[in-house]
Design a protein around this motif. Structure first.
Motif, PDB file in Angstrom:
ATOM      1  N   LEU A   3     -18.517   9.371   3.786  1.00  0.00           N
ATOM      2  CA  LEU A   3     -18.991  10.389   2.965  1.00  0.00           C
ATOM      3  C   LEU A   3     -18.219  10.278   1.541  1.00  0.00           C
ATOM      4  N   ASN A   4     -18.883  10.247   0.725  1.00  0.00           N
ATOM      5  CA  ASN A   4     -18.377   9.969  -0.586  1.00  0.00           C
ATOM      6  C   ASN A   4     -17.894  11.330  -1.306  1.00  0.00           C
ATOM      7  N   HIS A   5     -18.827  12.587  -1.377  1.00  0.00           N
ATOM      8  CA  HIS A   5     -18.466  13.639  -1.914  1.00  0.00           C
ATOM      9  C   HIS A   5     -19.452  14.906  -1.349  1.00  0.00           C
ATOM     10  N   LEU A   6     -19.285  15.947  -1.672  1.00  0.00           N
ATOM     11  CA  LEU A   6     -20.111  17.184  -1.456  1.00  0.00           C
ATOM     12  C   LEU A   6     -20.319  17.578  -2.846  1.00  0.00           C
ATOM     13  N   ASP A   7     -21.685  17.934  -3.083  1.00  0.00           N
ATOM     14  CA  ASP A   7     -22.094  18.486  -4.607  1.00  0.00           C
ATOM     15  C   ASP A   7     -22.817  19.789  -4.129  1.00  0.00           C
ATOM     16  N   LEU A   8     -22.179  20.835  -4.622  1.00  0.00           N
ATOM     17  CA  LEU A   8     -22.550  22.334  -4.471  1.00  0.00           C
ATOM     18  C   LEU A   8     -23.435  22.628  -5.842  1.00  0.00           C
ATOM     19  N   HIS A  23      -8.644  29.640  -6.039  1.00  0.00           N
ATOM     20  CA  HIS A  23      -8.225  30.281  -4.706  1.00  0.00           C
ATOM     21  C   HIS A  23      -8.012  29.419  -3.759  1.00  0.00           C
ATOM     22  N   LEU A  24      -8.678  28.466  -3.888  1.00  0.00           N
ATOM     23  CA  LEU A  24      -8.660  27.421  -2.524  1.00  0.00           C
ATOM     24  C   LEU A  24      -8.120  26.059  -2.685  1.00  0.00           C
ATOM     25  N   GLY A  25      -7.205  25.960  -3.957  1.00  0.00           N
ATOM     26  CA  GLY A  25      -6.309  24.942  -4.161  1.00  0.00           C
ATOM     27  C   GLY A  25      -6.826  23.673  -4.603  1.00  0.00           C
ATOM     28  N   PHE A  26      -8.033  23.578  -5.136  1.00  0.00           N
ATOM     29  CA  PHE A  26      -8.814  22.278  -5.666  1.00  0.00           C
ATOM     30  C   PHE A  26      -7.911  22.067  -7.217  1.00  0.00           C
ATOM     31  N   GLY A  33     -20.299  17.755 -19.930  1.00  0.00           N
ATOM     32  CA  GLY A  33     -21.179  18.854 -20.576  1.00  0.00           C
ATOM     33  C   GLY A  33     -20.629  20.325 -20.470  1.00  0.00           C
ATOM     34  N   LYS A  34     -21.424  21.197 -20.934  1.00  0.00           N
ATOM     35  CA  LYS A  34     -20.800  22.606 -21.163  1.00  0.00           C
ATOM     36  C   LYS A  34     -21.481  23.381 -19.926  1.00  0.00           C
ATOM     37  N   ASP A  35     -20.705  23.731 -18.885  1.00  0.00           N
ATOM     38  CA  ASP A  35     -20.898  24.346 -17.664  1.00  0.00           C
ATOM     39  C   ASP A  35     -21.906  23.485 -16.917  1.00  0.00           C
ATOM     40  N   ALA A  36     -21.829  22.238 -16.837  1.00  0.00           N
ATOM     41  CA  ALA A  36     -22.772  21.276 -16.335  1.00  0.00           C
ATOM     42  C   ALA A  36     -22.499  20.552 -15.057  1.00  0.00           C
ATOM     43  N   PHE A  37     -21.298  20.319 -15.212  1.00  0.00           N
ATOM     44  CA  PHE A  37     -20.697  19.330 -13.891  1.00  0.00           C
ATOM     45  C   PHE A  37     -19.250  19.517 -13.807  1.00  0.00           C
ATOM     46  N   TYR A  38     -18.659  19.899 -12.533  1.00  0.00           N
ATOM     47  CA  TYR A  38     -17.190  19.734 -12.561  1.00  0.00           C
ATOM     48  C   TYR A  38     -16.994  18.950 -11.180  1.00  0.00           C
ATOM     49  N   ARG A  39     -15.969  17.966 -11.249  1.00  0.00           N
ATOM     50  CA  ARG A  39     -15.651  17.312 -10.131  1.00  0.00           C
ATOM     51  C   ARG A  39     -14.243  17.694  -9.940  1.00  0.00           C
ATOM     52  N   LEU A  40     -14.196  18.051  -8.746  1.00  0.00           N
ATOM     53  CA  LEU A  40     -12.815  18.489  -8.052  1.00  0.00           C
ATOM     54  C   LEU A  40     -12.433  17.890  -6.942  1.00  0.00           C
ATOM     55  N   ALA A  41     -10.943  17.936  -6.623  1.00  0.00           N
ATOM     56  CA  ALA A  41     -10.587  17.082  -5.426  1.00  0.00           C
ATOM     57  C   ALA A  41      -9.462  18.012  -4.686  1.00  0.00           C
ATOM     58  N   ALA A  44      -6.137  16.251   0.278  1.00  0.00           N
ATOM     59  CA  ALA A  44      -6.435  15.371   1.143  1.00  0.00           C
ATOM     60  C   ALA A  44      -7.462  14.459   0.727  1.00  0.00           C
ATOM     61  N   GLY A  45      -7.805  14.220  -0.414  1.00  0.00           N
ATOM     62  CA  GLY A  45      -8.817  13.477  -1.235  1.00  0.00           C
ATOM     63  C   GLY A  45     -10.481  13.750  -0.971  1.00  0.00           C
ATOM     64  N   MET A  46     -10.629  14.916  -0.537  1.00  0.00           N
ATOM     65  CA  MET A  46     -11.838  15.474  -0.847  1.00  0.00           C
ATOM     66  C   MET A  46     -12.578  15.652  -1.951  1.00  0.00           C
ATOM     67  N   VAL A  47     -13.657  15.286  -2.262  1.00  0.00           N
ATOM     68  CA  VAL A  47     -14.272  15.256  -3.711  1.00  0.00           C
ATOM     69  C   VAL A  47     -15.234  16.164  -3.514  1.00  0.00           C
ATOM     70  N   LEU A  48     -15.217  17.069  -4.426  1.00  0.00           N
ATOM     71  CA  LEU A  48     -16.178  18.508  -4.443  1.00  0.00           C
ATOM     72  C   LEU A  48     -16.738  18.413  -5.973  1.00  0.00           C
ATOM     73  N   VAL A  49     -18.095  18.279  -6.066  1.00  0.00           N
ATOM     74  CA  VAL A  49     -18.948  18.729  -7.239  1.00  0.00           C
ATOM     75  C   VAL A  49     -19.610  19.828  -7.193  1.00  0.00           C
ATOM     76  N   ILE A  50     -19.444  20.623  -8.468  1.00  0.00           N
ATOM     77  CA  ILE A  50     -20.147  21.775  -8.742  1.00  0.00           C
ATOM     78  C   ILE A  50     -21.197  21.307  -9.741  1.00  0.00           C
ATOM     79  N   SER A  51     -22.584  21.502  -9.587  1.00  0.00           N
ATOM     80  CA  SER A  51     -23.361  21.331 -10.490  1.00  0.00           C
ATOM     81  C   SER A  51     -24.451  22.343 -10.519  1.00  0.00           C
ATOM     82  N   PRO A  52     -25.256  22.403 -11.758  1.00  0.00           N
ATOM     83  CA  PRO A  52     -26.455  23.469 -11.721  1.00  0.00           C
ATOM     84  C   PRO A  52     -27.762  23.002 -10.526  1.00  0.00           C
ATOM     85  N   PRO A  53     -28.393  23.791 -10.164  1.00  0.00           N
ATOM     86  CA  PRO A  53     -29.404  23.905  -9.257  1.00  0.00           C
ATOM     87  C   PRO A  53     -30.537  22.630  -9.846  1.00  0.00           C
ATOM     88  N   ILE A  54     -31.124  22.136  -9.149  1.00  0.00           N
ATOM     89  CA  ILE A  54     -31.992  20.783  -9.580  1.00  0.00           C
ATOM     90  C   ILE A  54     -33.287  21.646  -9.702  1.00  0.00           C
TER      91      ILE A  54
END
Length: 126
Positions: A3-8, A23-26, A33-41, A44-54
């Motif tokens: 598993l490479n990442h999780l995109d919410l 609040h969750l330590g990432f 972009g502006k409010d378009a894409f955040y890559r967090l970790a 433990a090395g978990m990669v979490l992406v937050i992006s707008p709905p498609i």
């Protein structure tokens, strides 16, 4: 295969990413972009992406679509850590349940900015 990442997807990308950081330590790794894409970790090395709905896929989120069982979950090593996390997050004003025994674990649930359902818990066998 790994598993490479999780995109919410979130309609409020910055608010959602900020919640994970505060609040969750990432840690913030990258923004695009502006409010378009955040890559967090996490540590433990978990990669979490937050992006707008498609939009062309219907947009929306799991809670508003009625998928209340779709969520992301975090495990903590002990029951006391769950209670500490609950007390730390409670003042944020989000919708949150009290910690309880459920499905063989001690857990609480919350709906964070972006209407994302999150579980935090401790399992005796984990």
């Amino acid at each position: 295969m790994r598993l490479n990442h999780l995109d919410l997807h979130s309609p409020v990308v910055t608010e959602t990413a900020t919640f994970f950081i505060e609040h969750l330590g990432f840690t913030l790794v990258e923004t695009r972009g502006k409010d378009a894409f955040y890559r967090l970790a996490d540590d433990a090395g978990m990669v979490l992406v937050i992006s707008p709905p498609i939009a062309k896929l219907g947009g929306g989120d799991q809670v508003s679509l009625g998928l209340q069982t779709y969520h992301i979950g975090f495990l903590l090593p002990e029951r006391l850590a769950v209670e500490d996390a609950y007390r730390r997050i409670l003042p944020s004003g989000i919708r949150i349940t009290e910690p309880e025994e459920r499905h063989g674990a001690y857990v609480f649930y919350m709906v964070i900015p972006g209407n994302i359902l999150v579980e935090i818990g401790q399992r005796p066998d984990a």
